[in-house]
Design a protein around this motif. Structure first.
Motif, PDB file in Angstrom:
ATOM      1  N   MET A   1       0.846  -1.193   0.000  1.00  0.00           N
ATOM      2  CA  MET A   1       0.000   0.000   0.000  1.00  0.00           C
ATOM      3  C   MET A   1       0.878   1.238   0.000  1.00  0.00           C
ATOM      4  O   MET A   1       1.922   1.284   0.635  1.00  0.00           O
ATOM      5  CB  MET A   1      -0.897  -0.003   1.240  1.00  0.00           C
ATOM      6  CG  MET A   1      -2.020   1.042   1.171  1.00  0.00           C
ATOM      7  SD  MET A   1      -3.192   0.815   2.522  1.00  0.00           S
ATOM      8  CE  MET A   1      -4.008  -0.668   2.032  1.00  0.00           C
ATOM      9  N   SER A   2       0.482   2.262  -0.715  1.00  0.00           N
ATOM     10  CA  SER A   2       1.333   3.429  -0.912  1.00  0.00           C
ATOM     11  C   SER A   2       1.471   4.276   0.339  1.00  0.00           C
ATOM     12  O   SER A   2       0.547   4.420   1.120  1.00  0.00           O
ATOM     13  CB  SER A   2       0.727   4.293  -2.020  1.00  0.00           C
ATOM     14  OG  SER A   2       1.284   5.570  -2.004  1.00  0.00           O
ATOM     15  N   ILE A   3       2.658   4.864   0.508  1.00  0.00           N
ATOM     16  CA  ILE A   3       2.820   5.867   1.564  1.00  0.00           C
ATOM     17  C   ILE A   3       3.418   7.128   0.982  1.00  0.00           C
ATOM     18  O   ILE A   3       3.960   7.952   1.688  1.00  0.00           O
ATOM     19  CB  ILE A   3       3.696   5.353   2.714  1.00  0.00           C
ATOM     20  CG1 ILE A   3       5.098   4.996   2.205  1.00  0.00           C
ATOM     21  CG2 ILE A   3       3.060   4.203   3.413  1.00  0.00           C
ATOM     22  CD1 ILE A   3       6.096   4.771   3.310  1.00  0.00           C
ATOM     23  N   ARG A   4       3.309   7.279  -0.360  1.00  0.00           N
ATOM     24  CA  ARG A   4       3.856   8.490  -0.949  1.00  0.00           C
ATOM     25  C   ARG A   4       3.098   9.695  -0.439  1.00  0.00           C
ATOM     26  O   ARG A   4       1.872   9.710  -0.401  1.00  0.00           O
ATOM     27  CB  ARG A   4       3.743   8.431  -2.489  1.00  0.00           C
ATOM     28  CG  ARG A   4       4.242   9.703  -3.159  1.00  0.00           C
ATOM     29  CD  ARG A   4       4.334   9.504  -4.669  1.00  0.00           C
ATOM     30  NE  ARG A   4       4.862  10.699  -5.295  1.00  0.00           N
ATOM     31  CZ  ARG A   4       4.122  11.577  -5.946  1.00  0.00           C
ATOM     32  NH1 ARG A   4       2.820  11.393  -6.037  1.00  0.00           N
ATOM     33  NH2 ARG A   4       4.666  12.634  -6.504  1.00  0.00           N
ATOM     34  N   ARG A   5       3.809  10.721  -0.033  1.00  0.00           N
ATOM     35  CA  ARG A   5       3.167  11.900   0.516  1.00  0.00           C
ATOM     36  C   ARG A   5       3.355  13.070  -0.435  1.00  0.00           C
ATOM     37  O   ARG A   5       4.457  13.372  -0.845  1.00  0.00           O
ATOM     38  CB  ARG A   5       3.763  12.255   1.882  1.00  0.00           C
ATOM     39  CG  ARG A   5       3.652  11.091   2.857  1.00  0.00           C
ATOM     40  CD  ARG A   5       4.198  11.468   4.203  1.00  0.00           C
ATOM     41  NE  ARG A   5       4.162  10.313   5.100  1.00  0.00           N
ATOM     42  CZ  ARG A   5       4.555  10.354   6.347  1.00  0.00           C
ATOM     43  NH1 ARG A   5       5.021  11.435   6.869  1.00  0.00           N
ATOM     44  NH2 ARG A   5       4.481   9.255   7.094  1.00  0.00           N
ATOM     45  N   PRO A 289      10.719  -4.517   4.055  1.00  0.00           N
ATOM     46  CA  PRO A 289      10.338  -5.504   5.073  1.00  0.00           C
ATOM     47  C   PRO A 289       9.862  -4.875   6.374  1.00  0.00           C
ATOM     48  O   PRO A 289      10.088  -3.685   6.646  1.00  0.00           O
ATOM     49  CB  PRO A 289      11.639  -6.282   5.292  1.00  0.00           C
ATOM     50  CG  PRO A 289      12.713  -5.301   4.987  1.00  0.00           C
ATOM     51  CD  PRO A 289      12.188  -4.467   3.859  1.00  0.00           C
ATOM     52  N   ALA A 290       9.197  -5.709   7.164  1.00  0.00           N
ATOM     53  CA  ALA A 290       8.739  -5.280   8.487  1.00  0.00           C
ATOM     54  C   ALA A 290       9.943  -4.962   9.376  1.00  0.00           C
ATOM     55  O   ALA A 290      11.029  -5.517   9.207  1.00  0.00           O
ATOM     56  CB  ALA A 290       7.890  -6.375   9.129  1.00  0.00           C
ATOM     57  N   ASP A 291       9.723  -4.070  10.317  1.00  0.00           N
ATOM     58  CA  ASP A 291      10.762  -3.728  11.297  1.00  0.00           C
ATOM     59  C   ASP A 291      10.704  -4.744  12.429  1.00  0.00           C
ATOM     60  O   ASP A 291       9.703  -4.810  13.159  1.00  0.00           O
ATOM     61  CB  ASP A 291      10.528  -2.316  11.829  1.00  0.00           C
ATOM     62  CG  ASP A 291      11.656  -1.832  12.719  1.00  0.00           C
ATOM     63  OD1 ASP A 291      12.440  -2.672  13.214  1.00  0.00           O
ATOM     64  OD2 ASP A 291      11.750  -0.607  12.940  1.00  0.00           O
ATOM     65  N   PRO A 292      11.742  -5.560  12.613  1.00  0.00           N
ATOM     66  CA  PRO A 292      11.698  -6.592  13.662  1.00  0.00           C
ATOM     67  C   PRO A 292      11.617  -6.013  15.066  1.00  0.00           C
ATOM     68  O   PRO A 292      11.235  -6.708  16.006  1.00  0.00           O
ATOM     69  CB  PRO A 292      13.010  -7.361  13.450  1.00  0.00           C
ATOM     70  CG  PRO A 292      13.898  -6.402  12.726  1.00  0.00           C
ATOM     71  CD  PRO A 292      13.010  -5.575  11.873  1.00  0.00           C
ATOM     72  N   GLU A 298       4.380  -5.384   9.765  1.00  0.00           N
ATOM     73  CA  GLU A 298       4.241  -6.236   8.594  1.00  0.00           C
ATOM     74  C   GLU A 298       5.058  -5.702   7.430  1.00  0.00           C
ATOM     75  O   GLU A 298       5.366  -4.504   7.361  1.00  0.00           O
ATOM     76  CB  GLU A 298       2.764  -6.321   8.179  1.00  0.00           C
ATOM     77  CG  GLU A 298       1.861  -6.940   9.238  1.00  0.00           C
ATOM     78  CD  GLU A 298       0.413  -6.994   8.781  1.00  0.00           C
ATOM     79  OE1 GLU A 298       0.114  -6.418   7.710  1.00  0.00           O
ATOM     80  OE2 GLU A 298      -0.412  -7.609   9.477  1.00  0.00           O
ATOM     81  N   ASP A 299       5.393  -6.622   6.513  1.00  0.00           N
ATOM     82  CA  ASP A 299       6.092  -6.211   5.293  1.00  0.00           C
ATOM     83  C   ASP A 299       5.219  -5.261   4.482  1.00  0.00           C
ATOM     84  O   ASP A 299       3.992  -5.414   4.436  1.00  0.00           O
ATOM     85  CB  ASP A 299       6.420  -7.427   4.426  1.00  0.00           C
ATOM     86  CG  ASP A 299       7.474  -8.326   5.049  1.00  0.00           C
ATOM     87  OD1 ASP A 299       8.131  -7.881   6.013  1.00  0.00           O
ATOM     88  OD2 ASP A 299       7.639  -9.461   4.565  1.00  0.00           O
TER      89      ASP A 299
END
Length: 444
Positions: A1-5, A289-292, A298-299
């Motif tokens: 899903m996009s997070i372009r701002r 990827p997800a931040d551990p 989530e990825d």
């Protein structure tokens, strides 16, 4: 899903962009509804003025006959150019003793070839230029060497430097610093893996400041990248140009001109990959990827990104270009198109979205340029890398204008926009109340 701002660089969303989060989609739909309602409800009657009803002053193209920006760009409207603590603002760039490109280009008003018709109406750009990409002829201009801020069009210079230096197939890993940059971001995330080609796509097509940061890091960091950009500008005799940031965010000393932007764009267009990327409408961009360290994170999947240059979709023969916007620079634009084997470029600086959007202004100027005979000529762009020793012989600088002397204050269009927003908001509130009343009284 996009997070372009979308922020200071690109106030209007690009066509064919990837799917956005639900909250953003909802806001976009509401905005679209308000826009449609406003257009239908407040469209001027036949024969009426096209200006907003609250305006009594007709639009006029900004007058630059008195050379208000000969030495420095207009005064800033915010604090983006305040030097860091302990640093001072750089001095104004020297003015060459003779105008680069020819004597006629020393003029500050309209510079048109002999026998040419009137310049197009509705051009809000304070400075502009139409030039031939192949011959280097300057066909027409307005305030060609006036100094303005480039905003994201300076990414053309960053791309020209980086494309000649970096391996497009090299894979780099996104960082948190990339993700944290100010302004428009394409969505680089820490741990994401991106080829330089994908970073160039994000830089040129979607104006990603995070992509600019990731590219600059490979050139030695922001300061080193800016130094390389300024060195390249000087090689090309773009002597009105000084980059302050790799991305085009405003910074102390940032400057360019319509002439210089034409020079920089022509140089970049000589790189096949640059010419390919600005002509690309949509590509897929990787996720990350997800931040551990974050429980339940989530990825992020990949998504398509679209080219934010509307001229590319709406002008026959368009080759592509680059958009830009900051509060200080206002709208900036550079693009090219081809017709009957002739390739012309157009640059706009310090434009507004009224009465026409920048790409529409560019289209008018391109039409004007294509209508001129091939012999039309008011100056020339440098041919490739040029010895700058002669250009370094400069005349004494004029006294810089007093701070605020050229500050136009809030534009009439901004005031009208606010008034219209209040009117539409009131109407929407009435409609909501009526809908609620109907729901309460309808049969159950």
């Amino acid at each position: 899903m996009s997070i372009r701002r979308l922020s200071r660089h690109d106030p209007s969303p690009a066509p064919r962009l990837r799917r956005r989060p639900r909250a953003v989609r909802t806001a976009a739909l509401l905005a679209a509804g308000l826009t449609a309602f406003t257009v239908s409800a407040f469209a001027p009657l036949p024969g009426a003025t096209a200006q907003p009803p609250t305006s009594t002053t007709p639009f006029t193209t900004p007058n630059t006959d008195d050379c208000p920006n000969k030495t420095t760009p207009p005064p800033p409207v915010d604090t983006s150019e305040v030097p860091a603590p302990g640093e001072s603002a750089p001095a104004a760039l020297p003015i060459p003793a003779s105008p680069i490109g020819g004597k006629q280009l020393g003029g500050c008003g309209l510079v048109l070839p002999s026998g040419a018709g009137q310049a197009p109406e509705g051009i809000s750009a304070t400075a502009w230029m139409v030039s031939d990409l192949d011959t280097g002829k300057v066909l027409a201009a307005k305030d060609p060497h006036g100094r303005y801020r480039p905003a994201s069009t300076i990414k053309v210079l960053l791309a020209a430097v980086a494309l000649r230096t970096l391996d497009p197939n090299k894979v780099v890993t996104g960082t948190q610093e990339d993700a944290n940059v100010d302004g428009t971001r394409v969505g680089i995330g820490p741990g994401g893996r991106y080829t330089n080609r994908q970073l160039f796509q994000a830089l040129i097509m979607a104006s990603g400041n995070d992509a600019a940061h990731a590219i600059a890091a490979q050139l030695g960091g922001d300061d080193a990248a800016v130094a390389k950009m300024n060195a390249r500008a000087k090689q090309l005799q773009a002597l009105d140009t000084r980059a302050a940031t790799p991305s085009g965010l405003d910074g102390p000393g940032m400057s360019t001109s319509a002439y210089d932007l034409s020079v920089l764009f022509r140089d970049a267009m000589s790189i096949p990959l640059f010419a390919e990327l600005i002509h690309t409408e949509q590509v897929d961009f990787p996720g990350y990827p997800a931040d551990p360290k974050i429980p339940g994170d989530e990825d992020r999947p990949g998504y398509p990104i679209g080219n934010d240059n509307h001229l590319l979709y709406n002008y026959e023969g368009a080759l592509g270009g680059k958009t830009g916007f900051t509060d200080d620079s206002r709208q900036t634009f550079v693009a090219a198109a081809e017709r009957n084997g002739r390739r012309l470029a157009v640059t706009l600086l310090k434009a507004e979205v009224q009465p026409l959007r920048p790409w529409e202004q560019a289209a008018k100027l391109l039409d004007y340029g294509f209508a001129l005979p091939a012999s039309a000529n008011v100056g020339t762009l440098p041919d490739g890398e040029t010895d700058t020793r002669a250009a370094d012989s400069t005349a004494a600088l004029a006294t810089p204008p007093l701070a605020g002397a050229d500050d136009p204050g809030p534009s009439e269009s901004n005031r009208n926009d606010l008034q219209m927003t209040l009117i539409v908001g009131a109407v929407i509130m009435v409609l909501v109340l009526l809908a609620g009343a109907h729901r309460l009284t309808r049969p159950r």
